[in-house]
Design an enzyme around this catalytic site. Structure first.
Site, PDB file in Angstrom:
ATOM      1  N   ASP A 282      -7.735   1.566   2.655  1.00  0.00           N
ATOM      2  CA  ASP A 282      -7.249   2.527   3.644  1.00  0.00           C
ATOM      3  C   ASP A 282      -8.123   3.758   3.853  1.00  0.00           C
ATOM      4  OD1 ASP A 282      -5.479   3.331   5.621  1.00  0.00           O
ATOM      5  OD2 ASP A 282      -4.150   4.385   4.244  1.00  0.00           O
TER       6      ASP A 282
ATOM      7  N   HIS B 177       0.865  -1.181   0.000  1.00  0.00           N
ATOM      8  CA  HIS B 177       0.000   0.000   0.000  1.00  0.00           C
ATOM      9  C   HIS B 177       0.898   1.227   0.000  1.00  0.00           C
ATOM     10  CE1 HIS B 177      -3.223   2.749   0.703  1.00  0.00           C
ATOM     11  NE2 HIS B 177      -2.682   3.187   1.818  1.00  0.00           N
TER      12      HIS B 177
ATOM     13  N   ASP C 243       1.106   5.057  -0.215  1.00  0.00           N
ATOM     14  CA  ASP C 243       0.453   6.360  -0.130  1.00  0.00           C
ATOM     15  C   ASP C 243       1.106   7.352  -1.078  1.00  0.00           C
ATOM     16  OD1 ASP C 243      -1.560   6.075   1.972  1.00  0.00           O
ATOM     17  OD2 ASP C 243       0.138   5.694   3.309  1.00  0.00           O
TER      18      ASP C 243
ATOM     19  N   HIS D  74      -6.203   9.711  -0.387  1.00  0.00           N
ATOM     20  CA  HIS D  74      -6.875   9.743   0.913  1.00  0.00           C
ATOM     21  C   HIS D  74      -6.036  10.360   2.035  1.00  0.00           C
ATOM     22  CE1 HIS D  74      -4.943   5.701   0.582  1.00  0.00           C
ATOM     23  NE2 HIS D  74      -4.582   5.946   1.827  1.00  0.00           N
TER      24      HIS D  74
END
Length: 1009
Positions: A195, A67, A69, A445
């Site tokens: 997430d 994951h 970001d 996000h």
């Protein structure tokens, strides 16, 4: 962002004192697991490469993933290249370039391995840096299904603070890259939102319309999760629209057991807390295979008890994992081998898998699934820990993003209307691509949410600014081509603070106003000017009324998808009559003060200076009201509390907010075009209540900041409206700017009533736990009158008492909320001082939808004001100046919104048409009815020669697109048939969006007329 790390402030992994996990056999497999029948009407497109499973065993699908970001505590570039920035700890290591290098190498080394990747902002950058040989190897991995793309957007977008148009744009950008690069082999079948901090219904609807077969979620409220585990409802069908015919917006939804982290003690990454590697050597004193296998089987057995088929999934990865992919894969290889070769004959089968392959097995089970029709807001990861603060965090960045969405649509439209002349022209080379990518990054996000570090937020703003620069060149080229004259066009981005160098220093200038809507708009234009009297003329040369108030004010009329150019000239150095706000005496017992126009009257209490009543004069509606500003007390330095407000979390220290002031000093301004009451609540909080001539809403322009924290208290500031409406505990908020959701709060009059639509809530935070995201509007009604407040950016809002409505406009905090950012939300500089607007509509219930729908459309896609000095050259010899232009030969009806008009290829455009009303919500003008359009000869600068309809993200032809069918417990509904495509008869149902790729031929124009 580490899923569990954000929840608790620590990272997962490490044996600790757990000791040897005891293994017990899984419960017997139900008979239904033995026979797996494909659901009727399904097909396996995209699923042919899935691994073989064992029908009479518990299949544990291991999903290796990372994951990544796109900015959080480090900038996008720091995460990609591995720069440490100011961080010297492994939690923030992040080197996406190295992750992808390592993963591809590991996949090529062992043919059974699989991997999942999501963020195209990173992958596309990496892809363009690879050799042809590496690219070919990756294409083969994708073709084999061993490298699977899930989601496929530019980023994994937030679902609370994002506008649906920006979501569609960023998903289209990422999915187009995959389609162009890998063809249908690279098309994601599964959405992967592991997430985001809560999940919106509109997001699910959009994913369904994009053609996704399902979605997997990582975060959900802790109480909801535990209840669903007990009821074995961790997998369900989400009906994501109340207007679209099922199953158009139905989306199968899987809730992951462990957020998106590996099970405890089974984390084998560089950042894991020293979890023991799988040794698997019986002759070594370090051999731990039996212990790890026992633990794994125990975890699998417990997890399986919350799910309904003989398939479960384990996410084997986390934030920026797999920088050393060999470490992960070598341990997983051993785990799979040893579990599957157990002599004891355990009924557990372990395999490398992907989200799509797991989903395919669930679909083949042909079960009936529970149905969900609400959303997953608000999200809490524990008692007193509601993630509702980020709905309002960094309001300046949220506004910059919303204005940039507006400007991006203007640029893309002009790029389509003006043909290649928009990209290369007298002002140089320009395009919309850089701003499109920047806007896509802002949907991440941890970007639009305001939950990044300050240095990262600054980097997000820098990206937007760079994109604006390229778009401004495009805009100048396009306006020159369409108007026939070369002007020194300039944009004044600081008009909200009355700064515009050209208008303030010029005696003569031109004002071009471009309207991105498919209908004519009338708009008040405000420009700061130097001293003197000014004459304003419209495109026909007629003088138009203007006010020499503190700013030059005039009303402009702009045609659909076009522009009007007004001329402004100073006719005297002396102001003919200057209108300045005048102070109003505020003595006890004073009379009231009114401002009004043809439609609205607003009344103020002269003793307090507060708004006390609003009236709709045409409908004879009267609503007493008190509007003022308050603040919730957040944590203070040195205070020992279990949870404080932060970038993510809203945790007021007391449930009752404190007033900014008990009264406001007021000044009054009245001119022929506008009436205003200026309210000064404190040194850091002020507001202008404004009514323009002909305006059907009341405008409240608030200015807040810098919020003082010298008293050592963080503050969360709200604007609150209190009215005597019996709202029976209900209020309404929009979902990402589209459909409206009914909300219900805990009512104090009924003790013990704690409400969520699908489960019984044990409410620990009566304020924060009743806050919801407000993207464009919030309203309350008593069944007869409706009071709607529209916002100019995403904010958090609620109705905590009957007849009360509040919106959080700004927050400044002294403590971190311990969710990974590691710094308090203590903005300095430009972000500390925020100006915004709330638009207030009073209406009868039957006609309210028309008011707020059409007004929201005008605000999200507002006219773009462009200035130029007077006197210019022709675009080319023989060109004719055009002071007014429309890109449409006829306006679209009010129920239709032109969502997208953009260049798609050298001779193609992308066109999206949207019915912007919900089913049955408008009873006054019949705007909720289906509407049919004729696209032939609709546009003035090009002719559509061929039209192909696609899914929402434009990566599949609609005629050949199909999705897996699922059986909700309310009964199966057949998929609606795709109507034949006739450009002369395009019908839109309520809330339907139809997407087209149009081959076009541009007209030769601007040479004779």
């Amino acid at each position: 962002m580490t899923a569990l790390g954000r929840a608790s402030g620590v990272r997962v992994g490490g044996w600790g004192d757990a000791g040897r996990a005891m293994r017990g056999p899984p419960p017997p497999l139900p008979v239904l697991f033995v026979v797996l029948v494909a659901a009727p009407g399904t097909r396996a497109a995209g699923y042919e490469t899935c691994p073989t499973v064992q029908p009479d065993m518990l299949n544990v699908h291991l999903l290796p993933h990372t994951h990544d970001d796109v900015g959080w505590v480090k900038t996008v570039d720091q995460y990609y290249y591995g720069g440490w920035g100011q961080f010297q700890n492994e939690l923030h290591h992040g080197a996406v370039k190295n992750i992808l290098d390592s993963v591809i190498s590991a996949l090529r080394a062992e043919p059974s391995r699989r991997f999942v990747y999501v963020e195209m902002a990173f992958f596309s950058r990496w892809w363009h840096q690879q050799t042809n040989a590496t690219q070919q190897a990756v294409r083969e991995l994708v073709r084999q299904g061993r490298l699977e793309f899930a989601n496929g957007g530019w980023v994994m977008n937030d679902e609370a603070a994002t506008h649906y148009g920006a979501i569609v744009d960023q998903m289209t950008l990422g999915l187009r890259f995959l389609q162009d690069t890998f063809g249908d082999d690279g098309r994601p079948r599964v959405a992967w939102h592991i997430d985001p901090f809560g999940h919106s219904r509109e997001q699910a609807s959009l994913f369904a319309q994009m053609g996704f077969d399902g979605i997997f979620l990582g975060r959900m409220d802790y109480q909801d999760r535990e209840l669903r585990k007990k009821k074995r409802e961790m997998e369900l069908v989400w009906r994501a629209s109340a207007s679209l015919q099922p199953p158009t917006a139905d989306l199968f939804t899987g809730l992951l057991s462990n957020a998106y982290d590996p099970p405890k003690h089974l984390c084998w990454d560089l950042v894991c807390d020293h979890d023991s590697s799988m040794v698997g050597d019986p002759f070594s004193p370090e051999d731990n295979a039996d212990v790890l296998i026992d633990h794994f089987l125990d975890v699998a057995t417990k997890q399986w008890q919350s799910y309904r088929t003989n398939h479960i999934v384990m996410t084997m990865g986390g934030d920026f994992h797999y920088e050393n992919a060999h470490m992960w894969f070598s341990n997983l290889d051993k785990l799979i081998q040893l579990v599957n070769q157990q002599a004891s004959g355990s009924p557990v089968h372990v395999l490398y898998s992907t989200p799509a392959c797991y989903l395919w097995e669930l679909n083949k089970a042909n079960l009936t699934w529970s149905l969900k029709e609400d959303d997953f807001f608000p999200y809490a990861d524990g008692p007193h820990q509601f993630w509702t603060g980020y709905f309002s965090s960094r309001p300046a960045l949220k506004r910059y993003e919303r204005v940039s969405y507006n400007f991006l649509q203007v640029c893309k439209q002009l790029e389509a209307l003006a043909a290649p002349a928009a990209n290369v022209g007298p002002y140089g080379s320009g395009d919309s691509a850089l701003l499109e990518e920047a806007m896509a990054v802002l949907q991440h996000h941890d970007a639009i949410t305001g939950t990044s570090r300050q240095l990262v937020a600054d980097d997000y703003a820098r990206r937007l600014a760079a994109g604006w620069g390229r778009c401004e060149v495009l805009l100048s080229n396009a306006l020159a081509r369409l108007s026939g004259s070369q002007e020194a066009f300039s944009i004044c981005p600081e008009l909200n603070i009355s700064v515009c160098p050209l208008s303030q220093t010029s005696a003569r200038f031109q004002v071009a106003i471009y309207n991105p809507l498919a209908r004519k708009v009338d708009r008040m234009v405000r420009l700061p000017v130097s001293a003197g009297a000014f004459l304003v003329k419209d495109p026909s040369g007629h003088a138009v009324p203007s006010d020499p108030s503190p700013e030059l004010l005039f009303s402009a009329s702009v045609p659909a998808l076009g522009f009007s150019i007004y001329s402004v000239s100073r006719v005297s150095l002396r102001r003919s009559k200057t209108h300045i706000p005048q102070p109003i005496s505020q003595k006890p017992g004073s009379a009231v003060l009114n401002i009004k126009n043809e439609h609205i009257r607003a009344t103020f209490n002269l003793e307090t200076g507060f708004l006390m009543q609003i009236e709709d004069l045409e409908q004879k509606l009267v609503l007493p009201m008190n509007q003022s500003f308050f603040w919730y007390k957040a944590g203070t330095v040195g205070q020992k509390i279990s949870q404080s407000s932060g970038a993510y979390i809203f945790k007021p220290q007391q449930q009752k907010p404190l007033p900014v002031s008990d009264s406001a000093q007021i000044h009054l301004l009245k001119t022929p075009l506008v009436q205003e009451v200026h309210q000064n609540f404190s040194a850091w909080c002020a507001q202008v209540v404004r009514l323009y001539r002909g305006q059907r809403h009341l405008e409240l322009e608030w200015t807040v900041g810098p919020i003082p924290v010298g008293d050592k208290w963080g503050k969360e500031v709200i604007s609150r409206f209190d009215m005597p409406l019996d709202t029976k505990g209900y209020f309404y908020t929009d979902s990402n700017g589209r459909e409206i959701l009914k909300r219900r709060k805990k009512r104090e009059s009924r003790v013990g009533e704690n409400y969520r639509p699908t489960w019984n809530l044990n409410q620990t935070e009566p304020v924060a736990g009743n806050y919801y995201p407000v993207n464009t509007r919030i309203y309350i009604t008593d069944g007869k009158k409706q009071l709607t407040v529209l916002t100019d950016r995403s904010q958090g809002g609620s109705s905590l008492q009957d007849g009360s409505l509040e919106l959080m406009v700004h927050r400044r905090l002294l403590l971190d909320d311990n969710r990974g950012v590691g710094e308090p939300l203590l903005e300095e500089g430009s972000g500390s001082w925020v100006r915004g607007r709330h638009l207030v509509l009073l209406d009868a219930v039957g006609t309210a939808a028309a008011g707020h729908r059409l007004l929201a459309e005008k605000e999200v896609l507002a006219p773009q004001v462009v200035l130029a000095p007077s006197g210019s050259a022709l675009y080319h010899p023989g060109a004719t100046r055009q002071l007014q232009f429309s890109g449409l030969r006829r306006e679209l009806p009010p129920s239709v919104h032109l969502l997208t008009l953009a260049r798609w290829g050298p001779q193609t455009l992308l066109l999206r048409l949207e019915h912007q009303f919900a089913r049955g919500e408008d009873s006054g003008r019949n705007l909720s009815s289906p509407v049919t359009l004729n696209l032939q000869n609709l546009f003035s600068t090009f002719t559509i020669t061929r039209l192909q309809e696609t899914t929402l993200a434009a990566n599949q032809p609609r005629a050949s697109a199909s999705r897996l069918q699922w059986n909700p417990d309310t009964g199966t509904t057949p998929t609606p048939t795709v109507p034949p495509l006739d450009p002369a008869s395009i019908t839109l149902q309520p809330m339907e969006i139809r997407t087209f790729v149009a081959s076009v031929q541009w007209e030769e124009f601007n040479s004779k007329s």
